[in-house]
Design a protein around this motif. Structure first.
Motif, PDB file in Angstrom:
ATOM      1  N   SER A 223       5.305 -15.785 -18.091  1.00 45.13           N
ATOM      2  CA  SER A 223       5.627 -16.425 -16.815  1.00 45.13           C
ATOM      3  C   SER A 223       6.899 -17.238 -16.974  1.00 45.13           C
ATOM      4  CB  SER A 223       4.485 -17.336 -16.363  1.00 45.13           C
ATOM      5  OG  SER A 223       4.858 -18.095 -15.228  1.00 45.13           O
ATOM      6  N   GLU A 224       7.622 -17.391 -15.876  1.00 45.81           N
ATOM      7  CA  GLU A 224       8.785 -18.273 -15.850  1.00 45.81           C
ATOM      8  C   GLU A 224       8.542 -19.513 -14.995  1.00 45.81           C
ATOM      9  OE1 GLU A 224      12.271 -16.139 -14.749  1.00 45.81           O
ATOM     10  OE2 GLU A 224      12.327 -14.972 -16.595  1.00 45.81           O
ATOM     11  N   SER A 225       7.346 -19.621 -14.424  1.00 46.86           N
ATOM     12  CA  SER A 225       7.082 -20.737 -13.522  1.00 46.86           C
ATOM     13  C   SER A 225       5.917 -21.612 -13.965  1.00 46.86           C
ATOM     14  CB  SER A 225       6.812 -20.210 -12.100  1.00 46.86           C
ATOM     15  OG  SER A 225       5.698 -19.327 -12.096  1.00 46.86           O
ATOM     16  N   ARG A 226       4.911 -21.036 -14.590  1.00 45.21           N
ATOM     17  CA  ARG A 226       3.734 -21.823 -14.949  1.00 45.21           C
ATOM     18  C   ARG A 226       4.009 -22.734 -16.143  1.00 45.21           C
ATOM     19  NH1 ARG A 226      -2.199 -19.484 -13.784  1.00 45.21           N
ATOM     20  NH2 ARG A 226      -1.775 -18.648 -11.703  1.00 45.21           N
TER      21      ARG A 226
ATOM     22  N   ALA B  21       3.092 -24.675 -19.620  1.00 45.34           N
ATOM     23  CA  ALA B  21       2.540 -24.095 -20.837  1.00 45.34           C
ATOM     24  C   ALA B  21       1.023 -24.217 -20.892  1.00 45.34           C
ATOM     25  CB  ALA B  21       3.179 -24.750 -22.060  1.00 45.34           C
ATOM     26  N   ASP B  22       0.478 -25.396 -20.609  1.00 49.84           N
ATOM     27  CA  ASP B  22      -0.968 -25.595 -20.700  1.00 49.84           C
ATOM     28  C   ASP B  22      -1.715 -24.712 -19.701  1.00 49.84           C
ATOM     29  OD1 ASP B  22      -0.552 -27.418 -22.676  1.00 49.84           O
ATOM     30  OD2 ASP B  22      -0.798 -29.186 -21.410  1.00 49.84           O
ATOM     31  N   ASP B  23      -1.176 -24.598 -18.495  1.00 49.45           N
ATOM     32  CA  ASP B  23      -1.806 -23.781 -17.462  1.00 49.45           C
ATOM     33  C   ASP B  23      -1.775 -22.311 -17.853  1.00 49.45           C
ATOM     34  OD1 ASP B  23      -3.011 -23.010 -15.113  1.00 49.45           O
ATOM     35  OD2 ASP B  23      -1.169 -23.084 -13.932  1.00 49.45           O
ATOM     36  N   LEU B  24      -0.638 -21.866 -18.382  1.00 46.99           N
ATOM     37  CA  LEU B  24      -0.509 -20.469 -18.792  1.00 46.99           C
ATOM     38  C   LEU B  24      -1.482 -20.156 -19.927  1.00 46.99           C
ATOM     39  CD1 LEU B  24       1.179 -17.852 -18.338  1.00 46.99           C
ATOM     40  CD2 LEU B  24       2.642 -18.621 -20.215  1.00 46.99           C
ATOM     41  N   ALA B  25      -1.598 -21.063 -20.895  1.00 44.75           N
ATOM     42  CA  ALA B  25      -2.512 -20.847 -22.017  1.00 44.75           C
ATOM     43  C   ALA B  25      -3.956 -20.794 -21.548  1.00 44.75           C
ATOM     44  CB  ALA B  25      -2.329 -21.948 -23.056  1.00 44.75           C
ATOM     45  N   GLU B  26      -4.333 -21.665 -20.630  1.00 38.49           N
ATOM     46  CA  GLU B  26      -5.703 -21.666 -20.126  1.00 38.49           C
ATOM     47  C   GLU B  26      -6.003 -20.382 -19.350  1.00 38.49           C
ATOM     48  OE1 GLU B  26      -9.492 -22.630 -19.720  1.00 38.49           O
ATOM     49  OE2 GLU B  26      -8.016 -23.732 -20.923  1.00 38.49           O
ATOM     50  N   THR B  27      -5.040 -19.897 -18.576  1.00 39.52           N
ATOM     51  CA  THR B  27      -5.219 -18.632 -17.864  1.00 39.52           C
ATOM     52  C   THR B  27      -5.394 -17.485 -18.854  1.00 39.52           C
ATOM     53  OG1 THR B  27      -3.863 -19.425 -16.014  1.00 39.52           O
ATOM     54  CG2 THR B  27      -4.206 -17.051 -16.177  1.00 39.52           C
ATOM     55  N   ALA B  28      -4.585 -17.488 -19.923  1.00 43.46           N
ATOM     56  CA  ALA B  28      -4.708 -16.446 -20.947  1.00 43.46           C
ATOM     57  C   ALA B  28      -6.074 -16.509 -21.623  1.00 43.46           C
ATOM     58  CB  ALA B  28      -3.593 -16.624 -21.978  1.00 43.46           C
ATOM     59  N   ARG B  29      -6.589 -17.711 -21.873  1.00 38.78           N
ATOM     60  CA  ARG B  29      -7.918 -17.832 -22.475  1.00 38.78           C
ATOM     61  C   ARG B  29      -8.987 -17.279 -21.538  1.00 38.78           C
ATOM     62  NH1 ARG B  29      -5.661 -22.494 -25.174  1.00 38.78           N
ATOM     63  NH2 ARG B  29      -5.888 -23.775 -23.310  1.00 38.78           N
ATOM     64  N   ASP B  30      -8.841 -17.536 -20.247  1.00 35.31           N
ATOM     65  CA  ASP B  30      -9.810 -16.990 -19.287  1.00 35.31           C
ATOM     66  C   ASP B  30      -9.795 -15.459 -19.309  1.00 35.31           C
ATOM     67  OD1 ASP B  30     -10.558 -19.530 -18.514  1.00 35.31           O
ATOM     68  OD2 ASP B  30      -9.237 -19.587 -16.768  1.00 35.31           O
ATOM     69  N   LEU B  31      -8.596 -14.881 -19.367  1.00 37.15           N
ATOM     70  CA  LEU B  31      -8.506 -13.421 -19.421  1.00 37.15           C
ATOM     71  C   LEU B  31      -9.111 -12.872 -20.715  1.00 37.15           C
ATOM     72  CD1 LEU B  31      -4.876 -12.871 -18.044  1.00 37.15           C
ATOM     73  CD2 LEU B  31      -7.012 -12.399 -16.849  1.00 37.15           C
ATOM     74  N   SER B  32      -8.858 -13.561 -21.827  1.00 35.84           N
ATOM     75  CA  SER B  32      -9.357 -13.064 -23.110  1.00 35.84           C
ATOM     76  C   SER B  32     -10.878 -13.048 -23.144  1.00 35.84           C
ATOM     77  CB  SER B  32      -8.804 -13.915 -24.263  1.00 35.84           C
ATOM     78  OG  SER B  32      -9.373 -15.208 -24.291  1.00 35.84           O
ATOM     79  N   ARG B  33     -11.511 -13.999 -22.475  1.00 27.95           N
ATOM     80  CA  ARG B  33     -12.976 -14.058 -22.484  1.00 27.95           C
ATOM     81  C   ARG B  33     -13.616 -12.845 -21.795  1.00 27.95           C
ATOM     82  NH1 ARG B  33     -11.838 -19.589 -20.751  1.00 27.95           N
ATOM     83  NH2 ARG B  33     -11.821 -20.939 -22.582  1.00 27.95           N
ATOM     84  N   THR B  34     -12.903 -12.247 -20.856  1.00 27.88           N
ATOM     85  CA  THR B  34     -13.460 -11.086 -20.151  1.00 27.88           C
ATOM     86  C   THR B  34     -13.501  -9.846 -21.033  1.00 27.88           C
ATOM     87  OG1 THR B  34     -11.364 -10.224 -19.242  1.00 27.88           O
ATOM     88  CG2 THR B  34     -12.476 -12.002 -18.022  1.00 27.88           C
ATOM     89  N   LEU B  35     -12.865  -9.890 -22.195  1.00 26.36           N
ATOM     90  CA  LEU B  35     -12.805  -8.734 -23.068  1.00 26.36           C
ATOM     91  C   LEU B  35     -14.007  -8.642 -24.004  1.00 26.36           C
ATOM     92  CD1 LEU B  35      -9.020  -9.040 -23.891  1.00 26.36           C
ATOM     93  CD2 LEU B  35     -10.071  -7.156 -22.615  1.00 26.36           C
ATOM     94  N   TYR B  36     -14.864  -9.659 -24.009  1.00 21.14           N
ATOM     95  CA  TYR B  36     -16.051  -9.647 -24.868  1.00 21.14           C
ATOM     96  C   TYR B  36     -17.262  -9.142 -24.092  1.00 21.14           C
ATOM     97  CZ  TYR B  36     -13.452 -12.264 -28.324  1.00 21.14           C
ATOM     98  OH  TYR B  36     -12.534 -12.648 -29.267  1.00 21.14           O
TER      99      TYR B  36
END
Length: 257
Positions: free
Chosen positions: A237-240, A242-257
């Motif tokens: 992202s170029e707008s979000r 860092a903390d928000d982007l990382a938390e969004t990525a963690r949410d996405l990663s959880r769906t892979l389990y």
């Protein structure tokens, strides 16, 4: 060269502690690739370990109580399968924390921050950033139509890449398959809300790994990247923030389990 020695609890402990030789580490990763439940636990251990390291590196983001809480989380995470190792590692952590805070009091703040990475990111992260910038160029060109049709089953069949489930309300603006050093990669251009663009990049990097979400800054772009098994991911992202982007990525990663 690999050996026929069985993978023991001590090998898993050493894997988490970064104490294995390269050959034995490869054997452990092959073992984990066939045992997703154990791999998921190891990934949790790695996340807690790195959270402790980050806590000690950035004094602004943590208090003594937060560090003790993280240490207790690590103890609970490991207790069910390696009691002795917990006490050994807890003692080392306690000494490290005490030494770190003493040095902080005497010498002042440490120089390392979250923005300055101690090691360069994997090559796929830079590929993800380049792909993101390419999509921005495509987005501004009327002669380059977007492919908004998104079929995760077809992508998985063609590339062996499993994509995370997207949050409700997110739109897929464009779907592209790019070449990479280890085969095809996939990029989705996402619209979480009106006039916001995120890029989700996924690739098989050629090695098995369990890596929690880390951040990388490149020019005006930020990438939150992680790896689960033999597929690696980067959310750019170029707008979000860092903390928000990382938390969004963690949410996405959880769906892979």
């Amino acid at each position: 060269m690999t050996s026929n020695d069985p993978i023991l609890e001590s090998d898993l402990n050493a894997y988490v502690d970064d104490q294995l030789a390269v050959g034995r580490r490869i054997e452990v990763e092959a073992y984990l690739s066939e045992r997703p439940e154990i791999a998921a636990q190891i990934m949790k251990d790695l996340r807690v370990r790195d959270e402790l390291r980050l806590a000690l590196a950035d004094h602004r983001a943590v208090t003594r109580q937060a560090t003790r809480d993280a240490a207790r989380l690590l103890e609970r995470s490991l207790a069910h399968r390696r009691i002795f190792s917990v006490f050994r590692r807890a003692a080392a952590i306690a000494l490290f924390v005490a030494a770190g805070w003493t040095a902080h009091a005497v010498l002042g703040p440490f120089g390392a921050t979250e923005v300055i990475a101690s090691t360069p990111p994997p090559a796929f992260v830079e590929e993800a950033v380049r792909a993101h910038k390419t999509t921005l160029i495509r987005d501004a060109m009327s002669s380059q139509p977007e492919a908004a049709v998104f079929d995760p089953a077809e992508i998985r069949s063609a590339t062996a890449i499993v994509l995370p489930d997207l949050p409700k309300g997110w739109a897929v603006v464009d779907t592209q398959v790019f070449p990479s050093a280890y085969g095809p990669s996939v990029e989705l251009v996402l619209e979480p809300k009106k006039d916001e663009r995120l890029s989700l990049f996924a690739v098989r990097p050629g090695s098995f790994g369990v890596q929690h979400v880390l951040l990388f800054h490149a020019d005006n772009a930020r990438a939150a990247y992680w790896q689960i098994g033999d597929v690696a991911y980067a959310l750019v992202s170029e707008s979000r923030k860092a903390d928000d982007l990382a938390e969004t990525a963690r949410d996405l990663s959880r769906t892979l389990y």
